[in-house]
Enzyme design. Structure first.
Site, PDB file in Angstrom:
ATOM      1  N   GLU A   1      33.969  35.002  38.817  1.00  0.00           N
ATOM      2  CA  GLU A   1      35.415  34.758  38.918  1.00  0.00           C
ATOM      3  C   GLU A   1      35.689  33.297  39.223  1.00  0.00           C
ATOM      4  O   GLU A   1      34.937  32.687  39.972  1.00  0.00           O
ATOM      5  CB  GLU A   1      36.007  35.651  40.012  1.00  0.00           C
ATOM      6  CG  GLU A   1      35.958  37.112  39.643  1.00  0.00           C
ATOM      7  CD  GLU A   1      36.544  38.027  40.706  1.00  0.00           C
ATOM      8  OE1 GLU A   1      37.076  37.543  41.722  1.00  0.00           O
ATOM      9  OE2 GLU A   1      36.467  39.237  40.508  1.00  0.00           O
TER      10      GLU A   1
ATOM     11  N   ARG B   1      33.200  44.547  43.723  1.00  0.00           N
ATOM     12  CA  ARG B   1      32.775  43.157  43.535  1.00  0.00           C
ATOM     13  C   ARG B   1      32.107  43.050  42.167  1.00  0.00           C
ATOM     14  O   ARG B   1      31.356  43.933  41.761  1.00  0.00           O
ATOM     15  CB  ARG B   1      31.783  42.721  44.626  1.00  0.00           C
ATOM     16  CG  ARG B   1      32.378  42.644  46.008  1.00  0.00           C
ATOM     17  CD  ARG B   1      33.379  41.481  46.116  1.00  0.00           C
ATOM     18  NE  ARG B   1      33.985  41.402  47.422  1.00  0.00           N
ATOM     19  CZ  ARG B   1      35.200  41.861  47.727  1.00  0.00           C
ATOM     20  NH1 ARG B   1      35.925  42.459  46.817  1.00  0.00           N
ATOM     21  NH2 ARG B   1      35.687  41.713  48.936  1.00  0.00           N
TER      22      ARG B   1
ATOM     23  N   THR C   1      28.285  59.580  45.577  1.00  0.00           N
ATOM     24  CA  THR C   1      27.006  59.167  46.124  1.00  0.00           C
ATOM     25  C   THR C   1      27.290  58.120  47.180  1.00  0.00           C
ATOM     26  O   THR C   1      28.329  57.471  47.158  1.00  0.00           O
ATOM     27  CB  THR C   1      26.062  58.623  45.031  1.00  0.00           C
ATOM     28  OG1 THR C   1      24.744  58.512  45.552  1.00  0.00           O
ATOM     29  CG2 THR C   1      26.523  57.283  44.486  1.00  0.00           C
TER      30      THR C   1
ATOM     31  N   HIS D   1      42.326  40.900  40.681  1.00  0.00           N
ATOM     32  CA  HIS D   1      41.952  41.594  41.920  1.00  0.00           C
ATOM     33  C   HIS D   1      43.037  41.335  42.965  1.00  0.00           C
ATOM     34  O   HIS D   1      43.033  40.318  43.640  1.00  0.00           O
ATOM     35  CB  HIS D   1      40.591  41.096  42.407  1.00  0.00           C
ATOM     36  CG  HIS D   1      40.028  41.883  43.545  1.00  0.00           C
ATOM     37  ND1 HIS D   1      39.594  43.180  43.395  1.00  0.00           N
ATOM     38  CD2 HIS D   1      39.827  41.570  44.838  1.00  0.00           C
ATOM     39  CE1 HIS D   1      39.144  43.622  44.560  1.00  0.00           C
ATOM     40  NE2 HIS D   1      39.282  42.660  45.444  1.00  0.00           N
TER      41      HIS D   1
END
Length: 165
Positions: free
Chosen positions: A112, A84, A26, A130
């Site tokens: 975070e 994110r 999508t 990350h």
């Protein structure tokens, strides 16, 4: 299921196709792709075994994966968020993971560097830092940007990428 078929989502779709995976995707603006089948977000969530998020954080995507949408994932589905943390509403995600109904791979979190403590010992969750920018090419580009900013200031010009406090 790929949420966001931009540059990164497309790369993920190519890799998935390389493993003969059926790809559903999508994106904000519907566009046909030979990489998979377009689906509305809610339909994708209820159909996919694995959902991988690749959208930027914007006012439109903040909290995109809320409790209602997380409930659309079928039992045993896996949610992967490398985009994110704020894209996924964290308390409902934690509740779903603690219940054991779904699984997740997460390398971003809403607050975070804090990680919800409930997730630390769960067998259905993989947590990673990350580190997507930790490539040689990205670090070289980051260094070049710092040098270019320093040189601009040294010439009496404003920095190329100023930071406001």
């Amino acid at each position: 299921g790929i949420v966001g078929l931009g540059r990164i989502g497309t790369a993920v779709a190519r890799r998935a196709r390389g493993f003969d995976m059926r790809v559903l995707y999508t994106r904000r603006l519907r566009a046909d792709s030979d990489l998979g089948e377009w689906r509305a977000l809610d339909d994708l969530l209820s159909a996919a075994d694995v959902v991988s998020i690749h959208v930027p954080l914007t006012p439109e995507t903040d909290g995109l994966m809320d409790a209602r949408r997380l409930a659309l994932l079928h039992d045993g589905a896996t949610l992967v968020n490398t985009a994110r943390g704020e894209i996924v509403d964290e308390p409902p995600l934690v509740a779903e993971l603690v219940s054991g109904r779904i699984r997740a791979g997460l390398d971003v979190f809403a607050h975070e560097p804090e990680v919800p403590s409930e997730l630390l010992e769960l067998p259905n969750v993989v947590l990673t830092p990350h580190i997507g920018s930790a490539t040689r090419q990205t670090r070289e580009a980051m260094t070049r940007l710092v040098v270019d900013n320093v040189l601009a200031v040294e010439r009496g010009e404003p920095p190329l990428t100023p930071v406001s406090a």
